[in-house]
Structure formats: structure tokens, C-alpha cells
Scaffold this motif. Structure first.
Motif, PDB file in Angstrom:
ATOM      1  N   HIS A 148      21.755  29.235 -32.223  1.00 31.04           N
ATOM      2  CA  HIS A 148      22.077  29.009 -30.804  1.00 31.04           C
ATOM      3  C   HIS A 148      20.905  28.367 -30.048  1.00 31.04           C
ATOM      4  CE1 HIS A 148      25.847  31.362 -30.562  1.00 31.04           C
ATOM      5  NE2 HIS A 148      25.291  32.171 -31.440  1.00 31.04           N
ATOM      6  N   VAL A 162      21.495  16.981 -23.041  1.00 33.55           N
ATOM      7  CA  VAL A 162      22.860  17.481 -22.918  1.00 33.55           C
ATOM      8  C   VAL A 162      23.696  16.528 -22.070  1.00 33.55           C
ATOM      9  CG1 VAL A 162      24.295  19.348 -22.007  1.00 33.55           C
ATOM     10  CG2 VAL A 162      22.187  19.885 -23.257  1.00 33.55           C
ATOM     11  N   ILE A 256      26.184  23.776 -17.141  1.00 30.61           N
ATOM     12  CA  ILE A 256      24.760  23.835 -17.480  1.00 30.61           C
ATOM     13  C   ILE A 256      24.093  24.804 -16.515  1.00 30.61           C
ATOM     14  CG2 ILE A 256      22.593  22.576 -17.627  1.00 30.61           C
ATOM     15  CD1 ILE A 256      24.139  20.056 -18.277  1.00 30.61           C
ATOM     16  N   LEU A 275      27.647  33.391 -24.407  1.00 31.38           N
ATOM     17  CA  LEU A 275      27.721  32.424 -25.505  1.00 31.38           C
ATOM     18  C   LEU A 275      28.786  32.814 -26.526  1.00 31.38           C
ATOM     19  CD1 LEU A 275      23.944  31.634 -26.137  1.00 31.38           C
ATOM     20  CD2 LEU A 275      25.642  30.170 -25.047  1.00 31.38           C
ATOM     21  N   VAL A 282      25.828  26.013 -21.428  1.00 30.70           N
ATOM     22  CA  VAL A 282      24.504  25.781 -22.003  1.00 30.70           C
ATOM     23  C   VAL A 282      23.480  26.333 -21.022  1.00 30.70           C
ATOM     24  CG1 VAL A 282      22.787  24.064 -22.675  1.00 30.70           C
ATOM     25  CG2 VAL A 282      25.186  23.695 -23.240  1.00 30.70           C
ATOM     26  N   SER A 284      19.472  26.374 -19.960  1.00 31.08           N
ATOM     27  CA  SER A 284      18.250  25.590 -20.128  1.00 31.08           C
ATOM     28  C   SER A 284      17.070  26.389 -19.577  1.00 31.08           C
ATOM     29  CB  SER A 284      18.375  24.264 -19.377  1.00 31.08           C
ATOM     30  OG  SER A 284      17.153  23.546 -19.415  1.00 31.08           O
ATOM     31  N   GLY A 301      17.010  25.264 -25.116  1.00 31.85           N
ATOM     32  CA  GLY A 301      18.374  25.466 -24.663  1.00 31.85           C
ATOM     33  C   GLY A 301      19.046  26.526 -25.492  1.00 31.85           C
ATOM     34  N   CYS A 303      22.961  27.602 -26.622  1.00 35.12           N
ATOM     35  CA  CYS A 303      24.314  27.042 -26.603  1.00 35.12           C
ATOM     36  C   CYS A 303      25.060  27.451 -27.873  1.00 35.12           C
ATOM     37  CB  CYS A 303      24.254  25.516 -26.518  1.00 35.12           C
ATOM     38  SG  CYS A 303      23.325  24.742 -27.858  1.00 35.12           S
ATOM     39  N   LYS A 308      24.823  22.758 -30.564  1.00 37.63           N
ATOM     40  CA  LYS A 308      23.429  22.504 -30.939  1.00 37.63           C
ATOM     41  C   LYS A 308      23.332  21.384 -31.955  1.00 37.63           C
ATOM     42  CE  LYS A 308      19.470  24.416 -33.387  1.00 37.63           C
ATOM     43  NZ  LYS A 308      18.882  25.586 -34.090  1.00 37.63           N
TER      44      LYS A 308
END
Length: 430
Positions: A148, A162, A256, A275, A282, A284, A301, A303, A308
């Protein structure tokens, strides 16, 4: 007779910086102007709002430029002729930098030990080990698989990667107002469109207008929704329930969550749950803010594993440099140091907010970050206040909200903030 000379550094220097460098030689007199007499323009759009006919000059200028450069212009870059580059204002100043949200409390000493103990192998070898030590360290703390975790050179690069891979020409991105202009610069690079939802002042802090966000999302069907929390520039936070609602009810949009200022308050989301439950989110993060490692450029990140694999297409095949990642690991492991740092920042933040709110005509908002957002009464010349602080060695950032100029001040240690408060009071009491 005045002696002429050329200093290449002056070419990129703001007048404020030049005057500060020569403050003992350049004696200036201050003359105040009202808002009706003096305007500040930060962008071409600002000028056009004030003087619409300026577009005629722009069209003429670029027509002449195209004529001059027609024989040498790069046709393969013509799609980007109108794209604006995001850039930060250069400054030679090393102290009083209360304008760029660096961690002025400095990183853990154990980070510097990594530099002192660096080996030749750290410098001349690629890291080709099976697992990235930094990703493993983050994995332990978040209790999620390294599948992840996307290590990158700063959270700004995570966001750019992204957005660059997800956005297509003509797509819409939903961004907060006010917000960090970097998001819009990527939107323009991808020839997409920016739409905005509001983060608005409440009684003591700014608040996300979640219902307005949801309404705007239904209207424009955004490809991406950006949630910055803690929010830059206001220091607001979005609740866990509101964030999950936005993710859940916008399954066709990638959300995001920019958590650059994570750690300056107790707010934290259940990332593992989000997740696992949703594929359209995502997170950050960066080591620049809380951990004070802005100069070494490391971020990451969080995700879905499949996402990924796609995002890695835009990442250098070799890992972020060895020493930077080892410094980030050292920072993560020194929990005692950063617990103490957070205590000091919180004390400084509370002091500064309380002191500013004791001044008539001033409203400093509660913040979950390492900066404070401030409103002033309508008769306050905020630009002149900024200039006064700069003349005394302290740089701050102004933000335009409609017809209002607001101020964002990065926090330093309490003794520094005491000096800033004294200067503010001195100016405002005149």
C-alpha cells in the motif's frame, strides 16, 4: 558619483530581501496608502479583474513574441503555451521565515547522526534490496502491507504523480477555496478544469463546507476531489465521518487526502479501514513538516496495491536516495523527540493565538497545523503590516479572500512569537 556594479543574485531578489540585506545603508521613509490608492497583483488574473483592458496588452505581447520566435519555437510544446508554472518566492533569508510553513523547531538530532555515519556505499551504490527500509518502517506504524506504500521525493511529487496519471484533458478537479495553488498548476498542466468548494470561517476555527462540496461534486462529476487536512492555509480539519462520506458517496471520483500537516494535532484517520473499504482514496504524506526534513525531499502515498503499481510507472526506477530514506527512518523511530517537539509547538501556537485575539480588530483562528490564519478589521492595512514585519526581519504570507487580505503566520519557538506579537501590536496601535 555612484559606482555601478552587477550582482547576479540581485536578479532574483525581492525588493524586501534587498532592503533587509542593506538595512543599515538604505534609509527609507514609510508612506501609507489606502486600499483605494494601492493594489497588489499576484497573478495576471488579479490584474484583469482590476483592469480588463490589460488583456489587449497580453495579446499584443504574445503576438510579438510569436513573430520574433516563429523560426525557433518548439512546436511539440505548443500545447503548453498557456500553462503557468507553480513557483515559490526566492529568499536569501535564513531566519524569520514565517511564510513557507517549514518546521522551525528543527528535526531530531538522530537524523543528523545518519549524515555523520554515512558510508561510501550509501553514496555510490543503488539500493537494490528486496524491501525498502523506509516502507517497512511505515508499514509497522500503520499496520498495513508495504504493497500500500509508495515512497516518493516529497508529498508534492506524490500528488503530481497521482494527478498526472489519473487526469485526462477536460476532466474536472474539485479543490478547496482557499487552497494551495500547486494543485491548480497541475490541473492546468493536464489541460483539465478546476472547480471549488468552500472552507469557511466558523466561530473559532475554519470549517469544511461538506454539504457544499457534495453538492458541487454532484453538479460537476469531478475526476479528482482534493481534501487537504489539516487545511492549508486555515489549519482546519475535516472529521473522519465527513471524509468517509465523501469517499463513499463519490465512487467515480478519486479522493486525494493531502495530509502534509499530519501530526501537529491529535487528529488521525483510520487509514487501514479506509484503504480496505474503498479503492478510490489516496493519502499523501511528507517528512517535510512535522519531522522537519524539507531539505531532503521524502514523502509517501498510501493507496490500494493495484493503484500503487500504476503510480509507480511515473516514479524513478531507483529509490529515493539512500541517505534521505535512512534519515526519515531515524525520524520515525525517535518518537520521544517529536512528542516533545509537538508539546513545544502546541504551547507556541496557543500563546500566539491567545495574544493575537487579545488585540482589538484581530481574529486568529484555531489551527491543527504549524501555522495560524489571521483576519484583521477592514481599516487595517494588512499589506503595510506585512511590510513592517519584513522590515524587522520576519516574513509572512498574505492570502486574498474576496475583498479581504488575510495573513498566515508559521509558528516558531515562543520567544520568537513573542517578538512577532510585539511588532504586530506596535504597528496596529499606531
Amino acid at each position: 558619483m555612484v559606482k555601478e556594479y552587477y550582482d547576479p543574485e540581485v536578479k532574483y531578489m525581492l525588493w524586501d530581501d534587498f532592503q533587509i540585506r542593506h538595512i543599515d545603508d538604505l534609509k527609507l521613509k514609510v508612506k501609507g496608502y489606502s486600499d483605494d490608492e494601492c493594489k497588489e497583483f499576484d497573478t495576471t488574473e488579479d490584474i484583469l479583474q482590476f483592469y480588463p483592458n490589460f488583456k489587449d496588452f497580453i495579446e499584443q505581447f504574445f503576438a510579438e513574441e510569436e513573430l520574433v520566435n516563429s523560426s525557433t519555437r518548439l512546436n511539440y510544446l505548443s500545447n503548453y503555451a498557456d500553462t503557468k508554472t507553480y513557483s515559490v518566492v526566492a529568499t536569501e533569508q535564513l531566519t524569520g521565515r514565517l511564510h513557507v510553513n517549514e518546521n522551525l523547531f528543527k528535526p531530531s538530532p538522530k537524523v543528523m547522526e545518519v549524515l555523520h555515519n554515512a558510508t561510501y556505499e550509501d553514496v555510490y551504490l543503488y539500493d537494490l534490496t528486496r524491501e525498502d527500509e523506509l516502507a517497512v518502517e511505515i508499514s509497522k506504524r500503520e499496520e498495513i502491507s508495504t504493497d500500500h506504500i509508495l515512497i516518493h521525493s516529497g508529498s508534492s511529487d506524490v500528488i503530481k504523480t497521482v494527478m498526472s496519471l489519473v487526469l485526462n484533458k477536460g476532466d474536472t478537479v474539485l479543490i478547496s477555496a482557499p487552497s494551495w495553488n500547486y494543485y491548480k498548476s497541475i490541473v492546468e498542466l493536464k489541460m483539465a478544469k478546476a472547480e471549488y468548494y468552500d472552507v469557511v470561517p466558523g466561530k473559532n476555527s475554519y470549517e469544511f463546507d461538506v454539504s457544499g462540496l457534495m453538492s458541487k461534486a454532484r453538479a460537476v462529476s469531478p475526476r479528482i476531489i482534493i481534501i487537504t487536512t489539516p487545511h492549508n492555509p486555515t489549519g482546519a480539519v475535516i472529521s473522519a465521518s465527513d471524509l468517509e462520506t465523501i469517499i463513499k458517496e463519490n465512487p467515480s471520483s478519486l479522493v486525494i487526502v493531502d495530509e502534509a500537516y499530519l501530526g501537529f494535532s491529535e487528529q488521525k484517520f483510520d487509514v487501514r479501514h479506509l484503504l480496505a473499504a474503498y479503492s478510490n482514496v489516496v493519502f499523501s504524506r511528507t517528512f517535510s513538516k512535522l519531522y522537519g526534513l524539507a531539505g531532503i525531499r521524502v514523502g509517501y502515498g498510501l493507496c490500494a496495491p493495484m493503484a500503487k503499481q500504476v503510480f509507480r510507472l511515473d516514479v524513478n526506477p531507483f529509490r529515493v536516495n539512500n541517505i534521505s530514506r535512512k534519515m526519515a527512518v531515524a525520524a520515525l523511530r525517535d518518537e520521544k523527540y517529536y512528542k516533545g517537539l509537538l508539546k513545544d509547538i502546541t504551547e507556541s501556537r496557543n500563546f500566539f493565538i491567545n495574544e493575537m485575539n487579545s488585540i482589538s480588530g484581530v481574529k486568529a483562528f484555531d489551527s491543527a497545523a504549524n501555522f495560524v490564519f489571521i483576519h484583521f478589521s477592514e481599516n487595517t492595512d494588512v499589506q503595510a503590516l506585512k511590510d513592517y514585519l519584513a522590515q524587522n526581519g520576519y516574513l509572512v504570507r498574505l492570502w486574498t479572500e474576496g475583498s479581504r487580505l488575510a495573513m498566515r503566520v508559521t509558528l516558531d519557538r515562543k520567544e520568537t512569537m513573542e517578538k512577532v506579537v510585539a511588532l504586530m501590536k506596535e504597528f496596529l496601535e499606531k
